[in-house]
Design a protein around this motif. Structure first.
Motif, PDB file in Angstrom:
ATOM      1  N   MET A 113      77.681  16.364  43.300  1.00 20.30           N
ATOM      2  CA  MET A 113      76.378  16.759  43.821  1.00 20.30           C
ATOM      3  C   MET A 113      76.266  18.273  43.923  1.00 20.30           C
ATOM      4  SD  MET A 113      73.376  15.807  44.585  1.00 20.30           S
ATOM      5  CE  MET A 113      73.668  14.047  44.393  1.00 20.30           C
ATOM      6  N   ASN A 114      77.355  18.924  44.256  1.00 18.24           N
ATOM      7  CA  ASN A 114      77.346  20.386  44.309  1.00 18.24           C
ATOM      8  C   ASN A 114      77.019  20.977  42.943  1.00 18.24           C
ATOM      9  OD1 ASN A 114      79.124  23.126  44.100  1.00 18.24           O
ATOM     10  ND2 ASN A 114      78.264  22.856  46.129  1.00 18.24           N
ATOM     11  N   MET A 115      77.605  20.423  41.888  1.00 19.35           N
ATOM     12  CA  MET A 115      77.320  20.901  40.528  1.00 19.35           C
ATOM     13  C   MET A 115      75.868  20.648  40.148  1.00 19.35           C
ATOM     14  SD  MET A 115      80.795  19.848  38.439  1.00 19.35           S
ATOM     15  CE  MET A 115      80.302  20.708  36.936  1.00 19.35           C
ATOM     16  N   ILE A 116      75.345  19.485  40.556  1.00 21.06           N
ATOM     17  CA  ILE A 116      73.946  19.151  40.252  1.00 21.06           C
ATOM     18  C   ILE A 116      73.003  20.132  40.952  1.00 21.06           C
ATOM     19  CG2 ILE A 116      72.133  17.431  40.676  1.00 21.06           C
ATOM     20  CD1 ILE A 116      74.373  15.282  40.212  1.00 21.06           C
ATOM     21  N   LEU A 117      73.269  20.392  42.223  1.00 23.91           N
ATOM     22  CA  LEU A 117      72.371  21.249  43.016  1.00 23.91           C
ATOM     23  C   LEU A 117      72.451  22.720  42.637  1.00 23.91           C
ATOM     24  CD1 LEU A 117      72.854  19.550  46.510  1.00 23.91           C
ATOM     25  CD2 LEU A 117      70.840  19.413  45.035  1.00 23.91           C
ATOM     26  N   THR A 118      73.542  23.102  41.993  1.00 24.25           N
ATOM     27  CA  THR A 118      73.682  24.513  41.570  1.00 24.25           C
ATOM     28  C   THR A 118      73.458  24.668  40.059  1.00 24.25           C
ATOM     29  OG1 THR A 118      76.089  24.179  41.471  1.00 24.25           O
ATOM     30  CG2 THR A 118      75.212  25.184  43.471  1.00 24.25           C
ATOM     31  N   ASP A 119      72.789  23.696  39.463  1.00 25.59           N
ATOM     32  CA  ASP A 119      72.397  23.739  38.047  1.00 25.59           C
ATOM     33  C   ASP A 119      73.565  23.953  37.094  1.00 25.59           C
ATOM     34  OD1 ASP A 119      69.621  23.240  38.260  1.00 25.59           O
ATOM     35  OD2 ASP A 119      69.286  25.294  38.932  1.00 25.59           O
ATOM     36  N   GLN A 120      74.675  23.293  37.382  1.00 29.78           N
ATOM     37  CA  GLN A 120      75.829  23.373  36.482  1.00 29.78           C
ATOM     38  C   GLN A 120      75.945  22.137  35.595  1.00 29.78           C
ATOM     39  OE1 GLN A 120      79.589  24.799  38.334  1.00 29.78           O
ATOM     40  NE2 GLN A 120      78.405  24.938  40.216  1.00 29.78           N
ATOM     41  N   VAL A 121      74.866  21.346  35.545  1.00 36.63           N
ATOM     42  CA  VAL A 121      74.884  20.070  34.824  1.00 36.63           C
ATOM     43  C   VAL A 121      73.745  20.062  33.803  1.00 36.63           C
ATOM     44  CG1 VAL A 121      74.572  17.583  35.120  1.00 36.63           C
ATOM     45  CG2 VAL A 121      75.899  18.864  36.786  1.00 36.63           C
ATOM     46  N   LEU A 122      74.034  19.590  32.590  1.00 36.49           N
ATOM     47  CA  LEU A 122      73.006  19.505  31.548  1.00 36.49           C
ATOM     48  C   LEU A 122      72.076  18.322  31.838  1.00 36.49           C
ATOM     49  CD1 LEU A 122      75.307  20.051  28.426  1.00 36.49           C
ATOM     50  CD2 LEU A 122      73.794  21.730  29.493  1.00 36.49           C
ATOM     51  N   PRO A 123      70.813  18.394  31.403  1.00 45.52           N
ATOM     52  CA  PRO A 123      69.877  17.289  31.660  1.00 45.52           C
ATOM     53  C   PRO A 123      70.392  15.935  31.172  1.00 45.52           C
ATOM     54  CG  PRO A 123      68.674  19.207  30.869  1.00 45.52           C
ATOM     55  CD  PRO A 123      70.131  19.551  30.773  1.00 45.52           C
ATOM     56  N   VAL A 124      71.028  15.900  29.991  1.00 43.99           N
ATOM     57  CA  VAL A 124      71.534  14.627  29.469  1.00 43.99           C
ATOM     58  C   VAL A 124      72.648  14.081  30.378  1.00 43.99           C
ATOM     59  CG1 VAL A 124      73.259  15.670  27.914  1.00 43.99           C
ATOM     60  CG2 VAL A 124      72.293  13.418  27.380  1.00 43.99           C
ATOM     61  N   GLN A 125      73.440  14.985  30.962  1.00 45.35           N
ATOM     62  CA  GLN A 125      74.498  14.549  31.875  1.00 45.35           C
ATOM     63  C   GLN A 125      73.905  14.011  33.178  1.00 45.35           C
ATOM     64  OE1 GLN A 125      76.615  18.351  31.960  1.00 45.35           O
ATOM     65  NE2 GLN A 125      78.379  17.374  30.970  1.00 45.35           N
ATOM     66  N   LEU A 126      72.864  14.671  33.665  1.00 50.80           N
ATOM     67  CA  LEU A 126      72.220  14.210  34.903  1.00 50.80           C
ATOM     68  C   LEU A 126      71.646  12.815  34.708  1.00 50.80           C
ATOM     69  CD1 LEU A 126      71.244  14.706  37.800  1.00 50.80           C
ATOM     70  CD2 LEU A 126      69.201  15.788  36.836  1.00 50.80           C
ATOM     71  N   GLY A 127      70.976  12.592  33.577  1.00 46.68           N
ATOM     72  CA  GLY A 127      70.414  11.276  33.298  1.00 46.68           C
ATOM     73  C   GLY A 127      71.491  10.200  33.232  1.00 46.68           C
ATOM     74  N   ALA A 128      72.598  10.519  32.561  1.00 45.39           N
ATOM     75  CA  ALA A 128      73.708   9.560  32.454  1.00 45.39           C
ATOM     76  C   ALA A 128      74.292   9.262  33.828  1.00 45.39           C
ATOM     77  CB  ALA A 128      74.788  10.114  31.520  1.00 45.39           C
ATOM     78  N   PHE A 129      74.484  10.296  34.623  1.00 46.26           N
ATOM     79  CA  PHE A 129      75.057  10.152  35.966  1.00 46.26           C
ATOM     80  C   PHE A 129      74.161   9.282  36.848  1.00 46.26           C
ATOM     81  CE2 PHE A 129      74.923  11.780  40.365  1.00 46.26           C
ATOM     82  CZ  PHE A 129      76.228  11.524  40.765  1.00 46.26           C
ATOM     83  N   LEU A 130      72.869   9.574  36.855  1.00 43.76           N
ATOM     84  CA  LEU A 130      71.944   8.840  37.714  1.00 43.76           C
ATOM     85  C   LEU A 130      71.911   7.355  37.362  1.00 43.76           C
ATOM     86  CD1 LEU A 130      68.948  11.355  37.874  1.00 43.76           C
ATOM     87  CD2 LEU A 130      70.615  10.895  39.672  1.00 43.76           C
ATOM     88  N   MET A 131      71.909   7.055  36.082  1.00 45.94           N
ATOM     89  CA  MET A 131      71.801   5.645  35.678  1.00 45.94           C
ATOM     90  C   MET A 131      73.123   4.898  35.836  1.00 45.94           C
ATOM     91  SD  MET A 131      68.635   5.059  35.199  1.00 45.94           S
ATOM     92  CE  MET A 131      68.517   6.087  36.671  1.00 45.94           C
ATOM     93  N   LEU A 132      74.249   5.572  35.606  1.00 46.71           N
ATOM     94  CA  LEU A 132      75.536   4.920  35.868  1.00 46.71           C
ATOM     95  C   LEU A 132      75.676   4.600  37.353  1.00 46.71           C
ATOM     96  CD1 LEU A 132      77.903   7.016  33.565  1.00 46.71           C
ATOM     97  CD2 LEU A 132      77.473   4.549  33.376  1.00 46.71           C
TER      98      LEU A 132
END
Length: 341
Positions: free
Chosen positions: A42-61
């Motif tokens: 979550m820290n990486m997500i909130l500090t924009d260290q995650v690519l959009p495709v990775q965020l989508g994969a993470f959320l759905m998994l």
């Protein structure tokens, strides 16, 4: 002709790939995140260290497997660190999350919260409006009671000090999580963020109350609150997923008090269920408050929800005492307040 062989430099793996691998490595290879891993993710997500495709994969998994209490606790800790609230700290008695929206009934819980505020209990409510056209969201309903939503932490603090109540949208204190909630119509599903936001408690109130829709999430919230060392917290299956007791049904409240987990059944207040209204008219919120309109379901919902909060707050020792105190609050309310606009 000679060809020079160029060795291809391997592309370095993105740090967030390990998080996705933990969650998605098949039925036998995948596992939940630990609390520390969830915090890191979550820290990486909130500090924009995650690519959009990775965020989508993470959320759905996460959505497919569903969140564990440890994951939610890690997510919440990371989110709380991102808030810029320290300079605007104010004592809040009760943190109240409102993210679901109402569909079958009006949001009577708003009058429960205002009833507490009128009796000196400082209530901070946070939420977000959604994309469901058939739902009534808190930030769109408060205007019918003549209440303006705050648009900054600073303004929320001022409202809390002046009127013991404030509503602040998620976008003003954690815009990244708000962005993710806004992905729902794109992804077609709710994500772990819809669960996480109920645990945020931005002003670090000692008491927190949460409503969920799916009963399976009730113990997950309860256990996550214990991991977060939340002193006092209650979660219930609320009407429509909001923190609102349905007086027609038995209500199981699962709580945490100083690390001790407890479950308590509150009985239905009517022998038969009421027929849901055909049309929801938000102007009725002010009319019910002012006593210009009578509705036994609405009043029982308002008083019953306030009673659960009062018991959580330690203002009453038993359900009967809490119900009696909430009824007294209702009878002596200032009917000129919240007159609408």
């Amino acid at each position: 002709m000679t060809f020079t062989h160029h060795e291809q430099t391997p592309y370095p793996e993105h740090p967030f790939a390990e998080i996705i691998r933990i969650l998605g490595k098949g039925k036998k290879g995948s596992r939940p995140l630990t609390q520390d891993e969830a915090y890191l993710a979550m820290n990486m997500i909130l500090t924009d260290q995650v690519l959009p495709v990775q965020l989508g994969a993470f959320l759905m998994l996460m959505r497919v497997k569903e969140e564990t209490p440890e994951e939610l606790a890690g997510f919440a800790l990371a989110a709380r660190e991102s808030f810029d609230i320290a300079d605007n700290a104010v004592k809040v008695d009760l943190d109240w999350s409102s993210y679901a929206g109402k569909r079958r009934h009006l949001p009577w819980f708003l009058l429960s919260a205002l009833l507490l505020a009128e009796n000196g209990i400082t209530v901070f409510m946070h939420g977000a409006s959604g994309h469901s056209a058939d739902r009534l969201y808190t930030e769109n309903m408060l205007g019918y009671l003549g209440i303006q939503c705050a648009n900054s932490i600073k303004e929320a603090k001022r409202q809390l000090e002046q009127q013991h109540f404030s509503y602040l949208s998620l976008e003003y204190f954690c815009p990244k999580l708000h962005e993710i909630i806004e992905l729902r119509p794109i992804l077609g599903l709710r994500s772990p963020v819809h669960t996480l936001v109920r645990l945020l408690n931005p002003f670090n109130a000692e008491h927190s109350i949460q409503g969920i829709f799916h009963p399976g999430y009730r113990p997950v919230h309860q256990q996550a609150a214990a991991l977060l060392n939340q002193p006092h917290m209650a979660v219930l299956k609320g009407e429509g997923g909001e923190t609102e007791r349905n007086p027609d049904m038995e209500c199981l409240v699962q709580s945490v008090h100083n690390g001790e987990l407890s479950d308590e059944n509150w009985p239905a207040l009517f022998p038969r269920r009421h027929v849901k209204p055909e049309i929801l008219d938000p102007e009725q919120l002010a009319l019910i408050w002012q006593g210009k309109l009578e509705d036994e379901f609405a009043e029982a919902s308002i008083i019953g929800t306030a009673a659960i909060a009062l018991k959580l707050l330690g203002k009453a020792e038993t359900q009967e005492q809490a119900q009696q105190l909430a009824s007294e609050y209702w009878l002596r309310r200032d009917k000129q307040k919240y007159a609408g606009v």
